[in-house]
Design a protein around this motif. Structure first.
Motif, PDB file in Angstrom:
ATOM      1  N   ASN A  50       6.313  -7.919   7.686  1.00 62.82           N
ATOM      2  CA  ASN A  50       5.627  -8.902   6.850  1.00 62.82           C
ATOM      3  C   ASN A  50       5.357  -8.298   5.484  1.00 62.82           C
ATOM      4  OD1 ASN A  50       5.353 -10.892   9.021  1.00 62.82           O
ATOM      5  ND2 ASN A  50       4.101  -9.302   9.945  1.00 62.82           N
ATOM      6  N   SER A  51       4.286  -8.781   4.848  1.00 57.00           N
ATOM      7  CA  SER A  51       3.976  -8.212   3.528  1.00 57.00           C
ATOM      8  C   SER A  51       3.344  -6.826   3.707  1.00 57.00           C
ATOM      9  CB  SER A  51       3.043  -9.149   2.777  1.00 57.00           C
ATOM     10  OG  SER A  51       1.810  -9.211   3.431  1.00 57.00           O
ATOM     11  N   PHE A  52       3.617  -5.963   2.760  1.00 55.12           N
ATOM     12  CA  PHE A  52       3.101  -4.598   2.876  1.00 55.12           C
ATOM     13  C   PHE A  52       2.802  -4.008   1.503  1.00 55.12           C
ATOM     14  CE2 PHE A  52       6.525  -1.950   1.265  1.00 55.12           C
ATOM     15  CZ  PHE A  52       7.599  -2.825   1.262  1.00 55.12           C
ATOM     16  N   ALA A  53       2.027  -2.927   1.536  1.00 53.91           N
ATOM     17  CA  ALA A  53       1.801  -2.124   0.322  1.00 53.91           C
ATOM     18  C   ALA A  53       1.896  -0.668   0.750  1.00 53.91           C
ATOM     19  CB  ALA A  53       0.415  -2.402  -0.242  1.00 53.91           C
ATOM     20  N   VAL A  54       2.486   0.149  -0.094  1.00 51.46           N
ATOM     21  CA  VAL A  54       2.529   1.591   0.197  1.00 51.46           C
ATOM     22  C   VAL A  54       1.421   2.243  -0.625  1.00 51.46           C
ATOM     23  CG1 VAL A  54       3.881   3.706   0.056  1.00 51.46           C
ATOM     24  CG2 VAL A  54       5.021   1.547   0.601  1.00 51.46           C
ATOM     25  N   ARG A  55       0.589   3.023   0.044  1.00 52.51           N
ATOM     26  CA  ARG A  55      -0.474   3.749  -0.673  1.00 52.51           C
ATOM     27  C   ARG A  55      -0.376   5.230  -0.334  1.00 52.51           C
ATOM     28  NH1 ARG A  55      -4.588  -1.038   0.379  1.00 52.51           N
ATOM     29  NH2 ARG A  55      -3.634  -2.440  -1.142  1.00 52.51           N
ATOM     30  N   ALA A  56      -0.325   6.042  -1.375  1.00 52.36           N
ATOM     31  CA  ALA A  56      -0.149   7.482  -1.155  1.00 52.36           C
ATOM     32  C   ALA A  56      -1.432   8.240  -1.460  1.00 52.36           C
ATOM     33  CB  ALA A  56       0.992   7.979  -2.033  1.00 52.36           C
ATOM     34  N   GLU A  57      -1.644   9.315  -0.728  1.00 49.23           N
ATOM     35  CA  GLU A  57      -2.779  10.220  -0.978  1.00 49.23           C
ATOM     36  C   GLU A  57      -2.178  11.591  -1.222  1.00 49.23           C
ATOM     37  OE1 GLU A  57      -5.902   9.101  -0.867  1.00 49.23           O
ATOM     38  OE2 GLU A  57      -5.458   7.160   0.055  1.00 49.23           O
ATOM     39  N   ASP A  58      -2.445  12.126  -2.393  1.00 52.03           N
ATOM     40  CA  ASP A  58      -1.943  13.462  -2.689  1.00 52.03           C
ATOM     41  C   ASP A  58      -2.949  14.503  -2.197  1.00 52.03           C
ATOM     42  OD1 ASP A  58      -0.766  15.678  -3.703  1.00 52.03           O
ATOM     43  OD2 ASP A  58      -1.597  15.392  -5.709  1.00 52.03           O
ATOM     44  N   LEU A  59      -2.585  15.236  -1.166  1.00 55.70           N
ATOM     45  CA  LEU A  59      -3.518  16.213  -0.613  1.00 55.70           C
ATOM     46  C   LEU A  59      -3.270  17.609  -1.178  1.00 55.70           C
ATOM     47  CD1 LEU A  59      -3.584  14.957   3.097  1.00 55.70           C
ATOM     48  CD2 LEU A  59      -4.893  14.159   1.138  1.00 55.70           C
ATOM     49  N   THR A  60      -2.353  17.681  -2.149  1.00 55.46           N
ATOM     50  CA  THR A  60      -2.049  18.990  -2.748  1.00 55.46           C
ATOM     51  C   THR A  60      -2.697  19.129  -4.124  1.00 55.46           C
ATOM     52  OG1 THR A  60      -0.113  18.224  -3.967  1.00 55.46           O
ATOM     53  CG2 THR A  60       0.244  18.912  -1.680  1.00 55.46           C
ATOM     54  N   GLY A  61      -3.050  17.991  -4.725  1.00 53.97           N
ATOM     55  CA  GLY A  61      -3.650  18.018  -6.067  1.00 53.97           C
ATOM     56  C   GLY A  61      -2.618  18.183  -7.172  1.00 53.97           C
ATOM     57  N   GLU A  62      -1.335  18.092  -6.824  1.00 54.26           N
ATOM     58  CA  GLU A  62      -0.346  18.273  -7.898  1.00 54.26           C
ATOM     59  C   GLU A  62       0.836  17.308  -7.855  1.00 54.26           C
ATOM     60  OE1 GLU A  62       1.599  22.163  -5.904  1.00 54.26           O
ATOM     61  OE2 GLU A  62      -0.292  22.499  -6.989  1.00 54.26           O
ATOM     62  N   LYS A  63       0.792  16.302  -6.970  1.00 52.84           N
ATOM     63  CA  LYS A  63       1.943  15.387  -6.881  1.00 52.84           C
ATOM     64  C   LYS A  63       1.587  14.016  -7.464  1.00 52.84           C
ATOM     65  CE  LYS A  63       4.416  18.385  -4.432  1.00 52.84           C
ATOM     66  NZ  LYS A  63       4.324  18.673  -3.031  1.00 52.84           N
ATOM     67  N   ASN A  64       2.651  13.297  -7.802  1.00 54.79           N
ATOM     68  CA  ASN A  64       2.479  11.994  -8.438  1.00 54.79           C
ATOM     69  C   ASN A  64       2.513  10.885  -7.370  1.00 54.79           C
ATOM     70  OD1 ASN A  64       2.828   9.583  -9.801  1.00 54.79           O
ATOM     71  ND2 ASN A  64       4.066  10.507 -11.417  1.00 54.79           N
ATOM     72  N   THR A  65       1.351  10.302  -7.096  1.00 53.03           N
ATOM     73  CA  THR A  65       1.277   9.303  -6.021  1.00 53.03           C
ATOM     74  C   THR A  65       2.009   8.002  -6.379  1.00 53.03           C
ATOM     75  OG1 THR A  65      -0.861   8.631  -6.882  1.00 53.03           O
ATOM     76  CG2 THR A  65      -0.894  10.090  -4.977  1.00 53.03           C
ATOM     77  N   LYS A  66       1.924   7.620  -7.649  1.00 53.81           N
ATOM     78  CA  LYS A  66       2.549   6.348  -8.064  1.00 53.81           C
ATOM     79  C   LYS A  66       4.052   6.368  -7.785  1.00 53.81           C
ATOM     80  CE  LYS A  66      -0.865   3.949  -9.416  1.00 53.81           C
ATOM     81  NZ  LYS A  66      -1.428   3.957  -8.087  1.00 53.81           N
ATOM     82  N   GLU A  67       4.669   7.503  -8.108  1.00 47.09           N
ATOM     83  CA  GLU A  67       6.107   7.628  -7.905  1.00 47.09           C
ATOM     84  C   GLU A  67       6.455   7.552  -6.410  1.00 47.09           C
ATOM     85  OE1 GLU A  67       7.749  10.493 -10.725  1.00 47.09           O
ATOM     86  OE2 GLU A  67       8.909  11.185  -8.970  1.00 47.09           O
ATOM     87  N   VAL A  68       5.638   8.217  -5.589  1.00 52.16           N
ATOM     88  CA  VAL A  68       5.866   8.193  -4.138  1.00 52.16           C
ATOM     89  C   VAL A  68       5.725   6.758  -3.619  1.00 52.16           C
ATOM     90  CG1 VAL A  68       4.833   8.914  -1.939  1.00 52.16           C
ATOM     91  CG2 VAL A  68       5.194  10.596  -3.753  1.00 52.16           C
ATOM     92  N   GLU A  69       4.710   6.054  -4.090  1.00 47.25           N
ATOM     93  CA  GLU A  69       4.485   4.671  -3.633  1.00 47.25           C
ATOM     94  C   GLU A  69       5.681   3.791  -3.999  1.00 47.25           C
ATOM     95  OE1 GLU A  69       0.732   3.823  -5.494  1.00 47.25           O
ATOM     96  OE2 GLU A  69      -0.408   4.828  -3.902  1.00 47.25           O
ATOM     97  N   LYS A  70       6.144   3.952  -5.240  1.00 51.27           N
ATOM     98  CA  LYS A  70       7.271   3.125  -5.728  1.00 51.27           C
ATOM     99  C   LYS A  70       8.543   3.448  -4.925  1.00 51.27           C
ATOM    100  CE  LYS A  70       9.537   2.680 -10.002  1.00 51.27           C
ATOM    101  NZ  LYS A  70       9.926   3.820 -10.734  1.00 51.27           N
ATOM    102  N   ASN A  71       8.805   4.744  -4.750  1.00 52.09           N
ATOM    103  CA  ASN A  71      10.043   5.142  -4.064  1.00 52.09           C
ATOM    104  C   ASN A  71      10.057   4.713  -2.603  1.00 52.09           C
ATOM    105  OD1 ASN A  71      10.855   6.215  -6.427  1.00 52.09           O
ATOM    106  ND2 ASN A  71      10.463   8.343  -5.873  1.00 52.09           N
ATOM    107  N   LEU A  72       8.956   4.911  -1.887  1.00 52.77           N
ATOM    108  CA  LEU A  72       8.962   4.509  -0.470  1.00 52.77           C
ATOM    109  C   LEU A  72       8.964   2.984  -0.367  1.00 52.77           C
ATOM    110  CD1 LEU A  72       9.027   5.767   2.391  1.00 52.77           C
ATOM    111  CD2 LEU A  72       6.644   5.120   2.565  1.00 52.77           C
ATOM    112  N   GLY A  73       8.256   2.340  -1.300  1.00 50.75           N
ATOM    113  CA  GLY A  73       8.224   0.867  -1.339  1.00 50.75           C
ATOM    114  C   GLY A  73       9.639   0.309  -1.426  1.00 50.75           C
ATOM    115  N   SER A  74      10.480   0.855  -2.309  1.00 51.36           N
ATOM    116  CA  SER A  74      11.838   0.311  -2.412  1.00 51.36           C
ATOM    117  C   SER A  74      12.679   0.689  -1.203  1.00 51.36           C
ATOM    118  CB  SER A  74      12.564   0.699  -3.708  1.00 51.36           C
ATOM    119  OG  SER A  74      11.899   1.685  -4.379  1.00 51.36           O
TER     120      SER A  74
END
Ligand SMILES: C[S@@+](CC[C@H](N)C(=O)[O-])C[C@H]1O[C@@H](n2cnc3c(N)ncnc32)[C@H](O)[C@@H]1O
Length: 307
Positions: A75-99
């Protein structure tokens, strides 16, 4: 199945201990495996809303070094990322997994998705899961002292009170005693977890106030009595599953130096379960606290676990 708990970052050791106490209260004898702020367990939990220092829980779908999964939301979904390293870009991860997981059958809905897909970014791995619960921690704020009809500056913060309850490992329907109940901060959190609550306070105003606070939150089954810790064993001729309290501090504790001594003597006679108490002292009778909590620059609270 693996379940991932995202712990609050402020006091990770305490959050992990709270989770262990909670799991034990659910009869899950499992030591969570911790990676950064993530704690992983195998057994399915219930009553997750009991937790105060966990933000959310997800069912793990995939752990991988690459950002990929075969899972396709229906169904409908949203990808939400949590950076637990303090150095990664969550927006990019969300976009990439989303596609990657977008198909003709599903759709992206960032506002009100039917499924939230979580990506917990670790140093060299992604943990991908379906969020099963986000804990609404603002509910704790709603129960803060200033929002209750009966209040006093001695009242314990609801988050801390709930943590103490969870550390005690007490389950639904078991008996918890707070022998210095004050405004009922601990008993209120225990009562909301369907634990049977018993309280004692030397001041009648506190006894009446605790009853009022409990009843205002729908906890009608309680046993709150007026009396001193010196008589607690006669007042309650009962065996408790845990004794959890916040011992008198500041002026009140100085007035009667024997209060703490008497508590330490009586508590083991009242329960074979956990004895958890909070104090403003870092060292008590040679005992060391398990945890310290910074409240403000003049106040640090210490949690002691006796048995
Ligand atoms: C730190 S306060 C507890 C606050 C409580 N946790 C709350 O959330 O409101 C300690 C309480 O111990 C009570 N107290 C002090 N000496 C006592 C004694 N000897 N026996 C029983 N209660 C006592 C005080 O009246 C006070 O309400």
């Amino acid at each position: 199945m693996t379940y991932a708990y995202l712990l609050a970052g402020e006091n990770l050791e305490l959050a992990e201990a709270e989770l262990k106490g909670f799991l034990s209260s659910q009869e899950i004898e499992e030591d969570p495996k911790r990676e950064e702020r993530l704690a992983l367990t195998k057994k399915e939990p219930s009553q997750i809303k009991r937790l105060a220092l966990t933000h959310e829980v997800s069912k793990v779908i995939e752990r991988s070094k690459k950002l990929e999964t075969e899972y396709e939301p229906e169904n409908s979904f949203a990808v939400r990322a949590e950076d637990l390293t303090g150095e990664k870009n969550t927006k990019e991860v969300e976009k990439n997994l989303g596609s990657e997981i977008k198909t003709k059958k599903n759709s992206v809905d960032l506002e009100n998705p039917e499924e939230v897909i979580k990506v917990y970014i670790l140093e060299d791995e992604y943990v991908i899961g379906r969020q099963i619960l986000e804990i609404d921690r603002s509910l704790f704020n709603q129960r803060k002292n200033q929002n209750r009809e009966f209040s006093s500056p001695v009242s314990l913060d609801p988050v801390l009170a709930r943590v103490l309850v969870n550390l005690s490992e007490v389950s639904t329907g078991e008996k918890l005693l707070d022998p210095f109940c004050g405004t009922g901060g601990i008993l209120l959190e225990a009562g909301l977890c369907s634990i049977d609550v018993y309280g004692l306070d030397i001041q009648v105003s506190m006894v009446e106030g605790t009853k009022k606070n409990l009843e205002d939150y729908g906890i009608l089954n309680h046993d709150i009595r007026e009396g001193s810790i010196n008589q607690v064993e006669d007042i309650f001729d009962l065996e408790f599953d845990a004794v959890v309290t916040d011992v008198p501090y500041g002026k009140a504790s100085k007035k009667d130096g024997k209060t703490l001594e008497k508590f330490l003597e009586s508590a083991p006679k009242l329960t074979e379960g956990k004895i958890i108490f909070m104090s403003d002292k870092e060292n008590l009778d040679g005992m060391s606290p398990e945890f310290d909590i910074y409240v403000h620059k003049n106040l640090t609270r210490y949690i002691y676990i006796l048995q």
